[in-house]
Design a protein around this motif. Structure first.
Motif, PDB file in Angstrom:
ATOM      1  N   THR A   1       7.601   5.700  -6.550  1.00 30.12           N
ATOM      2  CA  THR A   1       8.704   6.494  -5.980  1.00 30.12           C
ATOM      3  C   THR A   1       8.493   6.920  -4.522  1.00 30.12           C
ATOM      4  O   THR A   1       8.513   8.121  -4.211  1.00 30.12           O
ATOM      5  CB  THR A   1       8.956   7.778  -6.830  1.00 30.12           C
ATOM      6  OG1 THR A   1       7.782   8.587  -6.788  1.00 30.12           O
ATOM      7  CG2 THR A   1       9.311   7.412  -8.251  1.00 30.12           C
ATOM      8  N   PRO A   2       8.291   5.940  -3.620  1.00 25.42           N
ATOM      9  CA  PRO A   2       8.153   6.302  -2.207  1.00 25.42           C
ATOM     10  C   PRO A   2       9.473   6.838  -1.656  1.00 25.42           C
ATOM     11  O   PRO A   2      10.545   6.550  -2.207  1.00 25.42           O
ATOM     12  CB  PRO A   2       7.790   4.968  -1.534  1.00 25.42           C
ATOM     13  CG  PRO A   2       8.403   3.928  -2.419  1.00 25.42           C
ATOM     14  CD  PRO A   2       8.283   4.477  -3.817  1.00 25.42           C
ATOM     15  N   GLY A   3       9.360   7.615  -0.553  1.00 22.08           N
ATOM     16  CA  GLY A   3      10.555   8.126   0.108  1.00 22.08           C
ATOM     17  C   GLY A   3      10.931   7.300   1.324  1.00 22.08           C
ATOM     18  O   GLY A   3      11.971   7.520   1.942  1.00 22.08           O
ATOM     19  N   ALA A   4      10.053   6.354   1.689  1.00 22.21           N
ATOM     20  CA  ALA A   4      10.322   5.478   2.831  1.00 22.21           C
ATOM     21  C   ALA A   4       9.510   4.197   2.669  1.00 22.21           C
ATOM     22  O   ALA A   4       8.496   4.177   1.969  1.00 22.21           O
ATOM     23  CB  ALA A   4       9.961   6.160   4.145  1.00 22.21           C
ATOM     24  N   VAL A   5       9.966   3.146   3.328  1.00 22.79           N
ATOM     25  CA  VAL A   5       9.281   1.854   3.277  1.00 22.79           C
ATOM     26  C   VAL A   5       9.004   1.389   4.696  1.00 22.79           C
ATOM     27  O   VAL A   5       9.879   1.472   5.571  1.00 22.79           O
ATOM     28  CB  VAL A   5      10.132   0.804   2.528  1.00 22.79           C
ATOM     29  CG1 VAL A   5       9.449  -0.559   2.543  1.00 22.79           C
ATOM     30  CG2 VAL A   5      10.395   1.247   1.097  1.00 22.79           C
TER      31      VAL A   5
ATOM     32  N   GLY B   1       0.839  -1.196   0.000  1.00 21.79           N
ATOM     33  CA  GLY B   1       0.000   0.000   0.000  1.00 21.79           C
ATOM     34  C   GLY B   1       0.869   1.240   0.000  1.00 21.79           C
ATOM     35  O   GLY B   1       1.918   1.278   0.643  1.00 21.79           O
ATOM     36  N   VAL B   2       0.454   2.235  -0.753  1.00 16.10           N
ATOM     37  CA  VAL B   2       1.207   3.485  -0.830  1.00 16.10           C
ATOM     38  C   VAL B   2       0.295   4.633  -0.401  1.00 16.10           C
ATOM     39  O   VAL B   2      -0.842   4.739  -0.875  1.00 16.10           O
ATOM     40  CB  VAL B   2       1.723   3.748  -2.261  1.00 16.10           C
ATOM     41  CG1 VAL B   2       2.556   5.031  -2.307  1.00 16.10           C
ATOM     42  CG2 VAL B   2       2.524   2.569  -2.779  1.00 16.10           C
ATOM     43  N   VAL B   3       0.782   5.463   0.514  1.00 20.16           N
ATOM     44  CA  VAL B   3       0.049   6.675   0.899  1.00 20.16           C
ATOM     45  C   VAL B   3       0.979   7.870   0.752  1.00 20.16           C
ATOM     46  O   VAL B   3       2.210   7.727   0.768  1.00 20.16           O
ATOM     47  CB  VAL B   3      -0.483   6.608   2.358  1.00 20.16           C
ATOM     48  CG1 VAL B   3      -1.408   5.413   2.547  1.00 20.16           C
ATOM     49  CG2 VAL B   3       0.660   6.575   3.369  1.00 20.16           C
ATOM     50  N   GLU B   4       0.364   9.019   0.612  1.00 24.03           N
ATOM     51  CA  GLU B   4       1.124  10.282   0.562  1.00 24.03           C
ATOM     52  C   GLU B   4       0.889  11.001   1.873  1.00 24.03           C
ATOM     53  O   GLU B   4      -0.259  11.263   2.265  1.00 24.03           O
ATOM     54  CB  GLU B   4       0.631  11.126  -0.618  1.00 24.03           C
ATOM     55  CG  GLU B   4       1.229  12.519  -0.673  1.00 24.03           C
ATOM     56  CD  GLU B   4       2.244  12.649  -1.797  1.00 24.03           C
ATOM     57  OE1 GLU B   4       2.098  11.958  -2.820  1.00 24.03           O
ATOM     58  OE2 GLU B   4       3.200  13.436  -1.627  1.00 24.03           O
ATOM     59  N   LEU B   5       1.968  11.292   2.576  1.00 20.06           N
ATOM     60  CA  LEU B   5       1.875  11.999   3.853  1.00 20.06           C
ATOM     61  C   LEU B   5       2.055  13.491   3.593  1.00 20.06           C
ATOM     62  O   LEU B   5       3.080  13.914   3.054  1.00 20.06           O
ATOM     63  CB  LEU B   5       2.966  11.492   4.803  1.00 20.06           C
ATOM     64  CG  LEU B   5       3.008  12.104   6.198  1.00 20.06           C
ATOM     65  CD1 LEU B   5       1.835  11.613   7.035  1.00 20.06           C
ATOM     66  CD2 LEU B   5       4.317  11.762   6.893  1.00 20.06           C
ATOM     67  N   GLY B   6       1.034  14.277   3.977  1.00 18.45           N
ATOM     68  CA  GLY B   6       1.118  15.721   3.753  1.00 18.45           C
ATOM     69  C   GLY B   6       1.216  16.475   5.061  1.00 18.45           C
ATOM     70  O   GLY B   6       1.493  15.895   6.110  1.00 18.45           O
ATOM     71  N   ALA B   7       0.983  17.779   4.974  1.00 14.72           N
ATOM     72  CA  ALA B   7       1.028  18.618   6.171  1.00 14.72           C
ATOM     73  C   ALA B   7      -0.111  18.217   7.113  1.00 14.72           C
ATOM     74  O   ALA B   7      -1.138  17.681   6.685  1.00 14.72           O
ATOM     75  CB  ALA B   7       0.885  20.087   5.775  1.00 14.72           C
ATOM     76  N   GLY B   8       0.087  18.439   8.408  1.00 16.07           N
ATOM     77  CA  GLY B   8      -0.965  18.176   9.392  1.00 16.07           C
ATOM     78  C   GLY B   8      -1.319  16.708   9.490  1.00 16.07           C
ATOM     79  O   GLY B   8      -2.476  16.363   9.756  1.00 16.07           O
ATOM     80  N   ARG B   9      -0.331  15.863   9.278  1.00 14.33           N
ATOM     81  CA  ARG B   9      -0.520  14.413   9.377  1.00 14.33           C
ATOM     82  C   ARG B   9      -1.581  13.892   8.419  1.00 14.33           C
ATOM     83  O   ARG B   9      -2.117  12.792   8.605  1.00 14.33           O
ATOM     84  CB  ARG B   9      -0.892  14.017  10.813  1.00 14.33           C
ATOM     85  CG  ARG B   9       0.201  14.332  11.834  1.00 14.33           C
ATOM     86  CD  ARG B   9      -0.311  14.306  13.256  1.00 14.33           C
ATOM     87  NE  ARG B   9      -0.759  12.999  13.701  1.00 14.33           N
ATOM     88  CZ  ARG B   9       0.022  12.076  14.226  1.00 14.33           C
ATOM     89  NH1 ARG B   9       1.304  12.312  14.362  1.00 14.33           N
ATOM     90  NH2 ARG B   9      -0.456  10.921  14.608  1.00 14.33           N
ATOM     91  N   ARG B  10      -1.917  14.691   7.407  1.00 11.66           N
ATOM     92  CA  ARG B  10      -2.910  14.205   6.445  1.00 11.66           C
ATOM     93  C   ARG B  10      -2.288  13.105   5.587  1.00 11.66           C
ATOM     94  O   ARG B  10      -1.137  13.218   5.176  1.00 11.66           O
ATOM     95  CB  ARG B  10      -3.393  15.346   5.551  1.00 11.66           C
ATOM     96  CG  ARG B  10      -4.495  16.165   6.197  1.00 11.66           C
ATOM     97  CD  ARG B  10      -5.024  17.248   5.272  1.00 11.66           C
ATOM     98  NE  ARG B  10      -5.782  18.205   6.071  1.00 11.66           N
ATOM     99  CZ  ARG B  10      -5.254  19.252   6.700  1.00 11.66           C
ATOM    100  NH1 ARG B  10      -3.944  19.492   6.638  1.00 11.66           N
ATOM    101  NH2 ARG B  10      -6.021  20.070   7.408  1.00 11.66           N
TER     102      ARG B  10
END
Lengths: 189, 189
Positions: free
Chosen positions: B61-65, B16-25
């Motif tokens: 292209t995730p930045g972490a796993v 699963g891939v998620v995008e982490l944005g500002a405010g823990r969104r």
């Protein structure tokens, strides 16, 4: 044909290469250990094992890979790292298009010493004798990897084919018979 | 930053891939399962998992796993395959130069539901709500992988930094507090 034996582990991953010739003769090619420091992150250690195995395959061009079959039942504390390293070894063999054989420790002991519960020293001694070395390969992980490679060669179809044509030396015949009788004693797993 | 969550397994490896944005969104990007047939040779299955994960990293292209931490204590029958698949996942992350986080199932449950012993359905329901999806991602392995990715984002330094600057929504603050109190209840492992 050359056979690469791998005794998987994170801190010490034993590797050994033998050349299987006619009459079940095996020749020593290489033995060593891929070491990764326990202080390194797990993923870096696994990557180092992966690259180490890949480099060995490229250098020694084996035609088959033998990996120790890992069980969850023993060594619970270290078994996860061992299992992860074995997964890396298996995937690397597949990546290089090489057939893989999995052998249990007792199968290896039975093939090398004729006795499935042989002690580590006994296995090391027999590896030394079979390969005509002056001393037992060190560390024990390297000797175990050579034992795996020899076991794979002797248990494979090449060995089976030779049994019929009488090309064995008396010593080789003795090995085969010891292996056979050990096989009968072995409990099915 | 995108985070790839991996719930390691041989028959079904959840991703699963998620995008982490500002405010823990967190925003949903992708969920799926890498499947390998039990009838295939083990080394081919592990290679398929390896290639599947590598393809996902290239595509998203995730930045972490984030990988589930596997214990030997439970599911002894399948734990070896799971451990081997997790080794593959970790080595692949390192191969691509990505930082890795290991999280236990109870850490993930605590981060997502506020309760470290939450049921699978509860985790799936919260993953659906957090990501604003119309239904729980299926199969459960895919939902677990998304939960891992969310957990990693929320437990990481990004989330910690946001706690101080008041950019959380009330719901996000509730999550954080639930996570905190769950953390206190948790037995150190």
């Amino acid at each position: 044909m050359r056979i690469l034996g791998i005794d998987p582990g994170l801190t010490r991953c034993g590797v050994g290469v033998v050349e299987l010739g006619a009459g079940r003769r095996v020749r020593f090619i290489h033995a060593g250990v891929i070491r990764t420091p326990p202080s390194d992150p797990l993923e870096q250690r696994l990557l180092a094992v992966s690259r180490g195995i890949s480099a060995l395959i490229t250098e020694f061009t084996p035609g088959a890979v033998a990996v120790e079959r890992v069980f969850a039942q023993h060594n619970l504390r270290t078994v996860m790292g061992t299992a992860q390293a074995s997964g890396i070894a298996l995937a690397m063999a597949a990546e290089h298009g090489l057939p893989v054989g999995l052998h249990t420790p007792s199968e290896v002991k039975a093939a090398i010493t004729g006795y499935g519960s042989a002690a580590k020293l006994q296995v090391g001694t027999m590896v030394m004798r079979i390969l005509g070395l002056d001393e037992i390969p060190k560390p024990a992980d390297a000797a175990d990897a050579l034992a795996l490679a020899i076991c794979h060669g002797w248990r494979g179809s090449v060995g089976a084919g030779l049994e019929a044509n009488g090309s064995e030396t008396p010593a080789q015949r003795a090995w085969r018979e010891a292996e056979k009788s050990a096989g009968k004693r072995r409990v099915a797993s």
